[in-house]
Design a protein around this motif. Structure first.
Motif, PDB file in Angstrom:
ATOM      1  N   GLU A  12      48.187  27.183  38.815  1.00 36.18           N
ATOM      2  CA  GLU A  12      48.564  28.454  39.443  1.00 36.18           C
ATOM      3  C   GLU A  12      47.868  29.640  38.805  1.00 36.18           C
ATOM      4  OE1 GLU A  12      52.898  26.709  40.299  1.00 36.18           O
ATOM      5  OE2 GLU A  12      52.833  28.819  39.651  1.00 36.18           O
ATOM      6  N   MET A  13      47.669  29.561  37.492  1.00 35.11           N
ATOM      7  CA  MET A  13      46.970  30.636  36.795  1.00 35.11           C
ATOM      8  C   MET A  13      45.553  30.766  37.294  1.00 35.11           C
ATOM      9  SD  MET A  13      48.862  32.308  34.590  1.00 35.11           S
ATOM     10  CE  MET A  13      49.792  32.420  36.083  1.00 35.11           C
ATOM     11  N   LEU A  14      44.951  29.610  37.579  1.00 34.25           N
ATOM     12  CA  LEU A  14      43.577  29.650  38.080  1.00 34.25           C
ATOM     13  C   LEU A  14      43.533  30.340  39.434  1.00 34.25           C
ATOM     14  CD1 LEU A  14      42.237  26.158  36.986  1.00 34.25           C
ATOM     15  CD2 LEU A  14      41.406  28.382  36.234  1.00 34.25           C
ATOM     16  N   ILE A  15      44.524  30.067  40.251  1.00 38.28           N
ATOM     17  CA  ILE A  15      44.569  30.719  41.554  1.00 38.28           C
ATOM     18  C   ILE A  15      44.763  32.224  41.393  1.00 38.28           C
ATOM     19  CG2 ILE A  15      45.859  30.924  43.708  1.00 38.28           C
ATOM     20  CD1 ILE A  15      46.489  27.924  43.459  1.00 38.28           C
ATOM     21  N   SER A  16      45.638  32.605  40.491  1.00 39.35           N
ATOM     22  CA  SER A  16      45.839  34.034  40.235  1.00 39.35           C
ATOM     23  C   SER A  16      44.554  34.670  39.744  1.00 39.35           C
ATOM     24  CB  SER A  16      46.915  34.241  39.163  1.00 39.35           C
ATOM     25  OG  SER A  16      48.147  33.795  39.633  1.00 39.35           O
ATOM     26  N   LEU A  17      43.860  33.926  38.927  1.00 40.22           N
ATOM     27  CA  LEU A  17      42.607  34.437  38.376  1.00 40.22           C
ATOM     28  C   LEU A  17      41.612  34.731  39.497  1.00 40.22           C
ATOM     29  CD1 LEU A  17      41.735  34.941  35.463  1.00 40.22           C
ATOM     30  CD2 LEU A  17      40.468  32.808  35.558  1.00 40.22           C
ATOM     31  N   ASP A  18      41.561  33.840  40.470  1.00 41.67           N
ATOM     32  CA  ASP A  18      40.666  34.058  41.610  1.00 41.67           C
ATOM     33  C   ASP A  18      41.043  35.336  42.341  1.00 41.67           C
ATOM     34  OD1 ASP A  18      40.263  30.544  42.511  1.00 41.67           O
ATOM     35  OD2 ASP A  18      39.131  31.855  41.154  1.00 41.67           O
ATOM     36  N   GLU A  19      42.323  35.522  42.505  1.00 43.30           N
ATOM     37  CA  GLU A  19      42.770  36.753  43.174  1.00 43.30           C
ATOM     38  C   GLU A  19      42.333  37.963  42.386  1.00 43.30           C
ATOM     39  OE1 GLU A  19      46.877  34.813  44.845  1.00 43.30           O
ATOM     40  OE2 GLU A  19      46.994  36.731  43.773  1.00 43.30           O
ATOM     41  N   MET A  20      42.429  37.846  41.087  1.00 48.08           N
ATOM     42  CA  MET A  20      42.087  38.978  40.232  1.00 48.08           C
ATOM     43  C   MET A  20      40.598  39.289  40.311  1.00 48.08           C
ATOM     44  SD  MET A  20      43.442  40.114  36.678  1.00 48.08           S
ATOM     45  CE  MET A  20      43.180  38.711  35.649  1.00 48.08           C
ATOM     46  N   LYS A  21      39.794  38.225  40.352  1.00 51.01           N
ATOM     47  CA  LYS A  21      38.346  38.451  40.471  1.00 51.01           C
ATOM     48  C   LYS A  21      38.066  39.277  41.704  1.00 51.01           C
ATOM     49  CE  LYS A  21      36.847  33.986  38.536  1.00 51.01           C
ATOM     50  NZ  LYS A  21      36.258  32.703  38.898  1.00 51.01           N
ATOM     51  N   GLY A  22      38.681  38.889  42.791  1.00 55.36           N
ATOM     52  CA  GLY A  22      38.489  39.618  44.036  1.00 55.36           C
ATOM     53  C   GLY A  22      38.931  41.055  43.908  1.00 55.36           C
ATOM     54  N   ALA A  23      40.064  41.247  43.260  1.00 52.62           N
ATOM     55  CA  ALA A  23      40.595  42.606  43.125  1.00 52.62           C
ATOM     56  C   ALA A  23      39.672  43.473  42.281  1.00 52.62           C
ATOM     57  CB  ALA A  23      41.987  42.544  42.506  1.00 52.62           C
ATOM     58  N   VAL A  24      39.137  42.916  41.222  1.00 48.15           N
ATOM     59  CA  VAL A  24      38.221  43.672  40.354  1.00 48.15           C
ATOM     60  C   VAL A  24      36.989  44.097  41.128  1.00 48.15           C
ATOM     61  CG1 VAL A  24      36.698  43.517  38.358  1.00 48.15           C
ATOM     62  CG2 VAL A  24      39.012  42.620  38.216  1.00 48.15           C
ATOM     63  N   SER A  25      36.375  43.143  41.856  1.00 45.28           N
ATOM     64  CA  SER A  25      35.176  43.488  42.633  1.00 45.28           C
ATOM     65  C   SER A  25      35.475  44.596  43.612  1.00 45.28           C
ATOM     66  CB  SER A  25      34.679  42.284  43.430  1.00 45.28           C
ATOM     67  OG  SER A  25      34.452  41.213  42.592  1.00 45.28           O
ATOM     68  N   ALA A  26      36.613  44.476  44.287  1.00 44.86           N
ATOM     69  CA  ALA A  26      36.947  45.469  45.307  1.00 44.86           C
ATOM     70  C   ALA A  26      37.046  46.863  44.737  1.00 44.86           C
ATOM     71  CB  ALA A  26      38.253  45.076  45.986  1.00 44.86           C
ATOM     72  N   GLU A  27      37.547  46.966  43.517  1.00 41.89           N
ATOM     73  CA  GLU A  27      37.745  48.290  42.925  1.00 41.89           C
ATOM     74  C   GLU A  27      36.469  49.046  42.698  1.00 41.89           C
ATOM     75  OE1 GLU A  27      40.190  50.027  42.470  1.00 41.89           O
ATOM     76  OE2 GLU A  27      41.859  48.636  42.738  1.00 41.89           O
ATOM     77  N   VAL A  28      35.444  48.321  42.349  1.00 44.31           N
ATOM     78  CA  VAL A  28      34.229  49.028  41.915  1.00 44.31           C
ATOM     79  C   VAL A  28      33.216  49.178  43.036  1.00 44.31           C
ATOM     80  CG1 VAL A  28      32.571  49.168  40.032  1.00 44.31           C
ATOM     81  CG2 VAL A  28      34.653  47.843  39.776  1.00 44.31           C
ATOM     82  N   VAL A  29      33.457  48.523  44.153  1.00 43.42           N
ATOM     83  CA  VAL A  29      32.468  48.519  45.235  1.00 43.42           C
ATOM     84  C   VAL A  29      32.076  49.916  45.683  1.00 43.42           C
ATOM     85  CG1 VAL A  29      32.293  48.134  47.720  1.00 43.42           C
ATOM     86  CG2 VAL A  29      32.740  46.235  46.192  1.00 43.42           C
ATOM     87  N   GLU A  30      33.066  50.764  45.912  1.00 48.75           N
ATOM     88  CA  GLU A  30      32.742  52.108  46.406  1.00 48.75           C
ATOM     89  C   GLU A  30      32.050  52.945  45.353  1.00 48.75           C
ATOM     90  OE1 GLU A  30      36.745  51.815  48.869  1.00 48.75           O
ATOM     91  OE2 GLU A  30      36.526  53.566  47.585  1.00 48.75           O
TER      92      GLU A  30
END
Lengths: 136, 671
Positions: B90-108
Motif C-alpha cells: 500500500e505504501m508503494l501505491i501511495s508513493l506513486d500517487e505522491m510522485k504524480g502530485a509532486v510533478s503536478a505542482e511544479v508543471v506550471e
C-alpha cells in the motif's frame, strides 16, 4: 515554386538548393579522404565537432570530377547531413517560375536566371539515393 | 500560492522531493525482499516527514497530505502496531500517487529551467525562509554555509555540446595558425613560437578531454526505475523476483543512454515472464523461492557490456536443440515473432521481444548475444557501441592520413625489419612465428608511396587471425569520441567511424575485423552487427583447388626420406606427386608432363635448386610455373637469392610444418 534558394556554381553549371535543406556554408577546409567510400563521396570533414561526408555536387550530377571545389554547402534532409562541395556560391533569393519538366533524378526543375540555366536540386532525392537501404 | 515562489527554488524543492521519494521506494523494496535493517524504518519516517514539511511550506497540499498519511503509517510500524512488511504494497501505491502530485505542482511554475540552481546544503529541520518578494528587490537566497557540497550540478546537454564544438573550432583555428606561422617565420624566429604552439596544443588537448568527460553519464541515471518495475512485473505474474544491479556507475555517452531504458526493460520483462520460474517450481528444483535477476555493467575492451542474467530454468531444451541445428541461439531468439512461451501472456506479449532489442542495438552498431542453459538460467549480453562512446585507440599515420585502431585489438607495435615472402604474401617474423604483413594503405585501397624501410607495424589481433599492419609513423594512444561516418558511408565497412583529434584533424577509426582479409570462422558473430561474411575455407585444411583433375606437383629432393615424407603429405591432401632427385631429372620430368607447381630442395648434386630455378625461368615451359624453394638452411642470403632468381616462396625444413607446406602450395596453385 517561389521558395528561397541558394544559388551555386558546380562544374561550370548553375544550381539552386532550397534553403530549407541548407544548414550553412563553409570553406572547403581540410578534406579527409575515406578509402573505400562510394563514388562521389570525396571524403569527410570536421564541421564544428561533427564528421560529415562531402559530396562533389558536379560529379554527382554527371559533370565529371575535374571542378575546383572551394565551398561546401551543408545540406540536410530528415536528419541526414552532408556537405555538397561546389566551386562558387552566388546568392540567396526567391526563384521565379520554374520549368518542372526535367529528366534528372536529382533535380526538381530548372529556371533561366540572368541568362544561365539553373537546375533546382532535389536534396531529399539525393540523400535517398545515396543512403543504402537499411537492412531489416 | 506557487506563483509567488521563485521558480528556481520550486525546481530545487521538486528535485529534493523526488530524491526522497526514490529513497523511500528503494527502502520499501528492500524491506519487501526481506531486509531486516532496523534503521530503515527510521529513514522511511524521516523521508516522509521531510516531504510533508516541505510540501506544507510550499503549499503543496496534495503532496503534504499523502506524505502525512505515510508518515503516520510508518510511525505505527515503528511503534510495533503494524508490521512494516505488510504495509509495503500500500505504501508503494501511495508513493506513486505522491510522485504524480509532486510533478503536478511544479508543471506550471517551471517553463524552461534557467541557470541551474547552485548547490545548497539540505534544509535544516525547521525549514527555511522562502524568498517570496515580488517587487523586484534583490531576493535573499538561502545561506550557503560551510564548504561546497559534492553534489553535482545539472547542466543541459546542449550547453555541453556547444562547449565541445567551440573547443573543436578553437583547435582547428590553432592548427591553421600554426600552419601560417610556420610558413612565415624564419627558422631562427620559429623556435620561440614553436614552444608556444606546442603549449597551446597541449592545453587544447586537455580542454578537449575534459569536455568529452562531461558528456558521459553513469548508467545509474537510467536504472533507478528498474527495481520497482521488476517487482511490479513479478507481482503481476505471481512470482517472487529480485533485481540486483552491479556496476551502475559505468559511464556511457548520453546518446547511447537514450533509448536504452526501453531495451533493458524489454529484456527484464522477458526474464521475469519467461526466465524465472514460479516459486513452487523453483522450490521443487531445489532453488530459493525468490528468483534473482542481475544487471551488470562494465567496460569491456573498447565497448560497454551490459549483462542481464537470471537464475531461472533457461531456455527450453527443445529450443536449444533447434539452436544447435540451424542458427545460433542468439539468432533464433532474436528472430521476429519468436516465442518460447506456450501461451501469450499479457506481460511479454507475442514474441520474446528480443528482435526489437537486437534491431536497436545493431542500429547503434553494437551487438546482442544470448547464452542459456537448463542449469544456468539465461544471460542476455548487450555489447554497446563504440559509435557514441569513448574509445581508446592507437593512432598512426599512413600517407599523410591519420588512422586509429582500437587499442584492445593492438597487441604491440614493432619495427618491421624482418619480412619474408611466403606464398605470394609478405610475412613478418614475430618471435619465430610468421605473421601476415600488410600495408595499411593497400588494405584500404588508398594511394600511397612505398612504406618506409624499418617503419613501424601494429600487431593487430582479431577474433581469428593476427596481422602486422604497417604504417609510416605511430602517433600514440588517445581516447576519442567515436563519430559515425553516417549512412552515406555505411558501405565503407573497413571503418568503425571517425574521430576528431585534438588538433581538429579527422582520424579514420578502423574496424580490425573488417579490415584484414582472410578466412573467417563461420558461426562467429561479428561484434559489430555487420552482415556476416561468407566463410572462406580455413587455411590449415586447404584442399587443392577444384581444377580439372588433381593438381600436379613436381617434388625435387636428393634425399629419399624427404621425398617420401613431403610426397606423402601432398598426396594425402589430394595432389598428384612426381619425384625427382636432382635438378636435371626435374627438367626431364617437366619435358614429359605438365605440372602445376615445383617444390625443390636447394642443395642437390648435379644441378642444385637455384640452377633449376634459373633453367625454369630461363626458358623451359612454362617459365612462369610456381616454384617453391625448400631447404634445410634459412639464411637471409639464400632467401634473398631465391627471391631475386624468381622463386615464388621459400620454406625452411627446420621450421617445417605440414600446414605451411599445404598452405603455400594451395595458394600458388590456385593463383
Amino acid at each position: 515554386m517561389n521558395a528561397v534558394h541558394l544559388r551555386v556554381v558546380a562544374g561550370d553549371e548553375h544550381y539552386a538548393l532550397p534553403v530549407s535543406n541548407v544548414l550553412g556554408i563553409s570553406a572547403i577546409g581540410e578534406v579527409t579522404p575515406v578509402p573505400g567510400a562510394p563514388q562521389h563521396v570525396i571524403g569527410v570533414r570536421n564541421l564544428r565537432g561533427r564528421v560529415i561526408p562531402l559530396i562533389d555536387l558536379a560529379a554527382l550530377l554527371g559533370l565529371g570530377d575535374g571542378s575546383t571545389l572551394t565551398w561546401i554547402v551543408v545540406g540536410e534532409s530528415r536528419g541526414r547531413r552532408c556537405g555538397f562541395a561546389v566551386s562558387r556560391t552566388l546568392d540567396v533569393s526567391e526563384l521565379g517560375e520554374t520549368d518542372d519538366d526535367i529528366e534528372s533524378p536529382y533535380l526538381t526543375g530548372a529556371e533561366l536566371i540572368d541568362g544561365a540555366m539553373v537546375g533546382v536540386v532535389d536534396v531529399e532525392a539525393i540523400f535517398d539515393a545515396l543512403t543504402p537501404a537499411v537492412a531489416a | 500560492m506557487s506563483e509567488v515562489i521563485d521558480p528556481e527554488i520550486l525546481l530545487l524543492a521538486r528535485e529534493e522531493a523526488e530524491e526522497r521519494v526514490e529513497n523511500i521506494e528503494k527502502n520499501l523494496l528492500a524491506v519487501e525482499s526481506g531486509s531486516n535493517d532496523p534503521e530503515m524504518i527510521n529513514e522511511l519516517f524521516r523521508d516522509a516527514h521531510s516531504i510533508d514539511s516541505a510540501g506544507a511550506m510550499l503549499g503543496w497540499d496534495a503532496v503534504a497530505s499523502i506524505a502525512h498519511s505515510m508518515e503516520d503509517r510508518f510511525n505505527r510500524c515503528r511503534d510495533g502496531e503494524e508490521k512494516l512488511m505488510d504495509a509495503v504494497p500500500e505504501m508503494l501505491i501511495s508513493l506513486d500517487e505522491m510522485k504524480g502530485a509532486v510533478s503536478a505542482e511544479v508543471v506550471e511554475a517551471a517553463a524552461e529551467p534557467r541557470t541551474p540552481p547552485t548547490p545548497v546544503p539540505p534544509p535544516p529541520e525547521n525549514g527555511r525562509t522562502v524568498a517570496a518578494t515580488s517587487n523586484g528587490a534583490p531576493r535573499p537566497r538561502p545561506a550557503q554555509i560551510g564548504s561546497v557540497s559534492a553534489k553535482p550540478i545539472r547542466v543541459s546537454p546542449s550547453k555541453v555540446d556547444r562547449v565541445l564544438d567551440a573547443v573543436g573550432e578553437t583547435a582547428v583555428n590553432h592548427h591553421r595558425l600554426a600552419h601560417v606561422l610556420r610558413e612565415r617565420l624564419s627558422p631562427e624566429d620559429s623556435a620561440e613560437s614553436e614552444l608556444e604552439l606546442e603549449m597551446g596544443n597541449r592545453m587544447l588537448s586537455e580542454l578537449h578531454d575534459s569536455v568529452i568527460g562531461m558528456r558521459t553519464l553513469p548508467l545509474s541515471s537510467i536504472t533507478a526505475a528498474f527495481p520497482r518495475a521488476v517487482r511490479d512485473m513479478a507481482v503481476a505474474t505471481d512470482k517472487e523476483v529480485e533485481l540486483r544491479m552491479v556496476g551502475t556507475d559505468t559511464q556511457l555517452d548520453r546518446s547511447v543512454l537514450e533509448g536504452l531504458p526501453e531495451e533493458i526493460h524489454h529484456v527484464l520483462r522477458n526474464a521475469v515472464a519467461h526466465g524465472i520460474e514460479s516459486p513452487a517450481q523453483r522450490e521443487a528444483a531445489g532453488k530459493h523461492r525468490r528468483g534473482v535477476i542481475t544487471l551488470r555493467a562494465e567496460p569491456r575492451g573498447g565497448l560497454i557490456a551490459i549483462e542481464i542474467e537470471d537464475d531461472g530454468g533457461g531456455v527450453p531444451a527443445k529450443v536449444l536443440a533447434q539452436a544447435e541445428g540451424s542458427a545460433s541461439l542468439t539468432e533464433l531468439l532474436c528472430a521476429p515473432g519468436f516465442s518460447t512461451a506456450g501461451d501469450v501472456s499479457n506481460l511479454a506479449g507475442r514474441g520474446v521481444g528480443l528482435d526489437a532489442v537486437k534491431k536497436h542495438v545493431d542500429g547503434l552498431g553494437g551487438s546482442i548475444e544470448v547464452q542459456s542453459g537448463p542449469e544456468n538460467g539465461t544471460k542476455v549480453i548487450l555489447l554497446l557501441p563504440l559509435t557514441l562512446a569513448v574509445l581508446r585507440v592507437l593512432l598512426c599515420e599512413r600517407a599523410g592520413q591519420a588512422y586509429g585502431v582500437p587499442l584492445t585489438s593492438v597487441r604491440e607495435v614493432v619495427i618491421a625489419t624482418d619480412t619474408v615472402s611466403l606464398g605470394g604474401r609478405r610475412a613478418l617474423d614475430l618471435n619465430g612465428d610468421p605473421v601476415d604483413f600488410e600495408d595499411l594503405a593497400e588494405e584500404l585501397g588508398a594511394p600511397a608511396p612505398e612504406l618506409p624501410v624499418g617503419g613501424p607495424a601494429l600487431i593487430v589481433d582479431t577474433a581469428d587471425r593476427t596481422t602486422a599492419l604497417a604504417c609510416d609513423t605511430v602517433l600514440g594512444d588517445e581516447e576519442v569520441v567515436l563519430k559515425s561516418l553516417g549512412p552515406l558511408l555505411s558501405s565503407a565497412t573497413a571503418y568503425l567511424g571517425a574521430a576528431i583529434l585534438g588538433d581538429g584533424r579527422v582520424a579514420l577509426i578502423l574496424d580490425p575485423n573488417q579490415l584484414v582479409r582472410g578466412p573467417h570462422t563461420p558461426n562467429h558473430t561479428n561484434g559489430h552487427g555487420a552482415t556476416a561474411l561468407t566463410p572462406i575455407e580455413a587455411g590449415p585444411e586447404a584442399s587443392p583447388p577444384a581444377s580439372s583433375g588433381e593438381p600436379k606437383v613436381l617434388l625435387v629432393d636428393d634425399q629419399k626420406s624427404v621425398r617420401e615424407f613431403q610426397g606423402g603429405i601432398l598426396e594425402d591432401a589430394g595432389y598428384s606427386v612426381q619425384l625427382a632427385c636432382d635438378g636435371r631429372e626435374a627438367l626431364e620430368r617437366m619435358e614429359e608432363s605438365e605440372f602445376d607447381i615445383v617444390l625443390t630442395d636447394i642443395e642437390m648434386p648435379v644441378m642444385d635448386g637455384f640452377e633449376l630455378l634459373g633453367a625454369i625461368r630461363g626458358g623451359s615451359a612454362p617459365a612462369s610455373i610456381p616454384v617453391v624453394m625448400v631447404t634445410g638452411l634459412g639464411t637471409d642470403e639464400q632467401k634473398q637469392r631465391g627471391a631475386e632468381a624468381g622463386a615464388d616462396a621459400y620454406l625452411v625444413k627446420r621450421e617445417f610444418d605440414q600446414h605451411a607446406l599445404l598452405d603455400v602450395v594451395s595458394a600458388l596453385v590456385g593463383a
